[in-house]
Each structure stands twice: as C-alpha cells, then as structure tokens.
Motif scaffolding. Structure first.
Motif, short mmCIF file in Angstrom:
data_model
loop_
_atom_site.label_atom_id
_atom_site.label_comp_id
_atom_site.label_asym_id
_atom_site.label_seq_id
_atom_site.Cartn_x
_atom_site.Cartn_y
_atom_site.Cartn_z
N THR A 1 -16.39 -22.65 -53.85
CA THR A 1 -16.79 -23.90 -53.23
C THR A 1 -17.60 -24.72 -54.22
N GLU A 2 -17.92 -25.94 -53.84
CA GLU A 2 -18.76 -26.77 -54.70
C GLU A 2 -20.19 -26.27 -54.74
N ARG B 1 -14.73 -19.25 -43.39
CA ARG B 1 -13.88 -20.02 -44.29
C ARG B 1 -14.07 -21.51 -44.13
N GLU B 2 -14.54 -21.94 -43.00
CA GLU B 2 -14.84 -23.36 -42.80
C GLU B 2 -16.26 -23.70 -43.21
N HIS C 1 -17.58 -24.27 -47.04
CA HIS C 1 -17.34 -25.56 -47.68
C HIS C 1 -18.24 -26.66 -47.12
N ASP C 2 -18.63 -26.52 -45.86
CA ASP C 2 -19.40 -27.59 -45.20
C ASP C 2 -20.90 -27.48 -45.42
N ARG D 1 -16.41 -27.42 -61.58
CA ARG D 1 -15.44 -26.40 -61.19
C ARG D 1 -14.54 -26.01 -62.35
#
Length: 361
Positions: free
Chosen positions: A118-119, A148-149, A152-153, A344
């Motif tokens: 992820t970022e 998994r959601e 990223h959030d 990344r």
C-alpha cells in the motif's frame, strides 16, 4: 444445460437401486425356486438378496465418494479465493506462505494471512479463527475482506485493527440472526464464544516496523543465525470477546534490515505434537534452518514444513498457517527510499507459493 443435467443425474442415481430392488422382488415373486422351502432354495434366495444388498452398498458408497470429492473441490476453490498465495515479491519483500488444514475432509481451515503493498507500506496479517473447517470459513472471509479494504484506506495501523473488529462483530451478529431467526430481536451477546487472534504488521520502505497483536503468537525475527521473537510484550485480548481499548499500543520494533526475515505462524505450529505428546520445537527448527545457504523464504518454509510433517506423521490436529517475509532491498536502496518517503517499487510477477508441496516439502 446445468438444469437438464441435474435431474438426469438424480434419475440415474435412483435408477440403479430401483433396478436392484426390482430384481430382488421379481426373483421372489416369479422364480419357482424362491417358492420352495428346501435348503437349495434358501441358499439361492440368500445369495440373490446378498448380491442385491452388496450392489446397493457399493452404489451408495460410490455416490458418497463422488459427493465427497465435489465438496473437497468446492472447499479447495473457496480456500484458494480467500487465502490467495502472495506474489514471490511484494514491494521489495520476498514472501512465502503455506496453510495446512486439520480438517482432512474439507481441506479448509480457520487460519488466515495476507500481504499487501500500500502507499502506507507493506501490510501483513496473520490470524487464527476459533475452530476450523467449513464453520470458520465465513469468519475468515469477513476478516480478510475487511483487511484488504482497510489497509488501503487507513493511514494508521490502529484504525485498520478497529475496522477488522467492527467487521467481525457485524459478521457474528448477522450469523446469530440467521441461526436464530425466531428470536425476533438482536442477539444479546453474539460474540460470547467466538474470537479471532491476529497480528498486524506494517513494514516501511526503509524497514521501519509497526505491529499490533491481539492474542496471537509474536512472529520470529531471523537475523543472521539468531532467532528471536519480534516482541516480548503481552498482546491485547483476541478480537471478539472484549472491546478494543481506547488507546491501542502500536509497537515499534527495530527496523527490518536487509536480508532479515520475519516468520509468522499460527499456534497450531508450536502446539503440534508427535506420537509421544511432545510439542513441535519451532524455534529450534528455525535456528537449524538459518544455516542453509542460500536461505530464501521458500527454502525456509520448506524446511519447516518437512520438519512439521515428520513430527506429526502428516496428521496435524490443528490448522497451521505459515508466512515468511524477507527484506530483499539493498542497504543503499533502503536508505534512499526512507529519505524519499513511500515511493512505490514495481512488484515482481506473481509466483504461487502453493507449489512448495510439489517441490519436496
């Protein structure tokens, strides 16, 4: 086409038993020998009915075996969807993973893992749902889907954990309502006997580590020839029975340096027993494996799997999940990437780690 085949299969499944039954009844009603009371007649009648009974038993056995194979295929497909093998390399980290189910019939378990770039860094989860087999599959899906959601959030690892906690509570409430539809009200304590242990990790581009643990064994850190737990602090309670505290104690272990490894596992590995009741010496096995050259995540995982199977004679009594993470970034790259932030790196092509079993493990 499927709708046509299904009734046809059912008709064929019933046709053979009916044919066997018709043979037995026809023999009894129409054969002159069956009407006699002599020894020869009785032996012949017994032989006919024995043959009919044997045919019926064999037919039922074949039908049950076909159904069992179908259940295994479906369960295996569901397991592969949920526990997707991670790529061989995730944003500079080498990975290898494997799962062994104690439920030999369904080939699914209650363990879960995933590694996602992820970022915010590479985030990994290793968890263990209470129970194993098909009953635990829904809980695994709820927790992994939320992970998994959320990774990223949510920029904060603690908020990821709170998302998982809410997803678990929601899943258990829905399951309780489905199991007791006549109650007509919200279940008072749907999580009273359900829980999930898990450890969350975040690994930055410079090797910086953040960790949260809810009742799960701490991963082992492999540095050269040393094997030590990632942390020695007491974990939080498992998700489910108790609410999360207001302030989550996110740990910040020393950074993961190049070539260092993390070995994540579920308690089924250390709790595995041999025929004498002795526990599997996981730490000692890792300490012996670090001398292998070259030592890759796949090689390390294969060595542990072989030792586990020898120890349990191939019959574990609990689900076991294993995950290896290795920092494969160079020292210069780690230093420069830490200065640049979270830029990344292209991820290498996926390589399924489930082929380990075919390579002698």
């Amino acid at each position: 086409m499927f709708r046509i085949r299904l009734p046809l299969r059912r008709a064929l499944a019933l046709g053979l038993p009916m044919a066997w039954g018709a043979v037995a009844i026809g023999y009894k009603l129409t054969c002159p020998l069956a009407q006699q009371d002599g020894t020869v007649a009785r032996v012949a009648t017994s032989a006919v009915f024995f043959a009919v009974g044997t045919g019926l038993v064999l037919h039922v056995r074949r039908a049950l075996l076909r159904e069992l194979r179908q259940v295994r295929r479906v369960a295996g497909a569901a397991q592969n969807v949920l526990l997707r093998p991670p790529p061989a390399r995730v944003d500079g980290l080498g990975t290898a993973a494997f799962q062994i189910s104690a439920d030999g019939t369904a080939r699914v378990g209650g363990d879960l893992y995933d590694v996602i770039a992820t970022e915010h860094g590479v985030r990994a989860v290793m968890g263990d749902v209470r129970g194993h087999g098909l009953a635990a599959l829904g809980t695994v899906a709820a927790v992994l889907g939320s992970f998994r959601e959320a990774v990223h959030d949510e920029p904060d690892l603690g908020r990821v954990l709170r998302r998982l906690d809410r997803a678990l509570a929601r899943h258990l409430r829905e399951r309780a309502r489905a199991e007791h539809p006549s109650a007509g009200r919200e279940p008072e304590s749907p999580v009273a006997e359900e829980f999930v242990t898990l450890v969350l990790l975040e690994i930055g581009r410079d090797g910086t580590l953040h960790a949260l643990n809810c009742g799960h064994p701490w991963p082992y850190r492999l540095t050269g020839t040393r094997v030590e737990p990632l942390a020695r602090t007491d974990p939080l309670p498992p998700l489910g029975p108790f609410p999360l505290p207001r302030d989550l104690p996110v740990l910040h272990p020393p950074r993961l340096r190049p070539e260092e490894m993390l070995f994540l596992y579920t308690d089924g590995a250390e709790d595995a027993r041999d025929s004498r009741g002795r526990f599997f010496p996981l730490r000692a096995t890792l300490a012996g494996a670090v001398h292998i050259d070259p030592l890759t995540p796949q090689v390390l995982l294969g060595a542990v799997l072989r030792a586990l199977r020898r120890h349990t004679a191939g019959r574990p009594t609990d689900d076991i999940a294993l995950l290896v993470l290795r920092n494969e970034r160079t020292r210069d790259h780690c230093t420069s990437s830490g200065a640049r932030g979270t830029a990344r790196e292209p991820t290498a092509h996926p390589h399924s780690t489930t082929h380990l079993e075919h390579n002698g493990t």
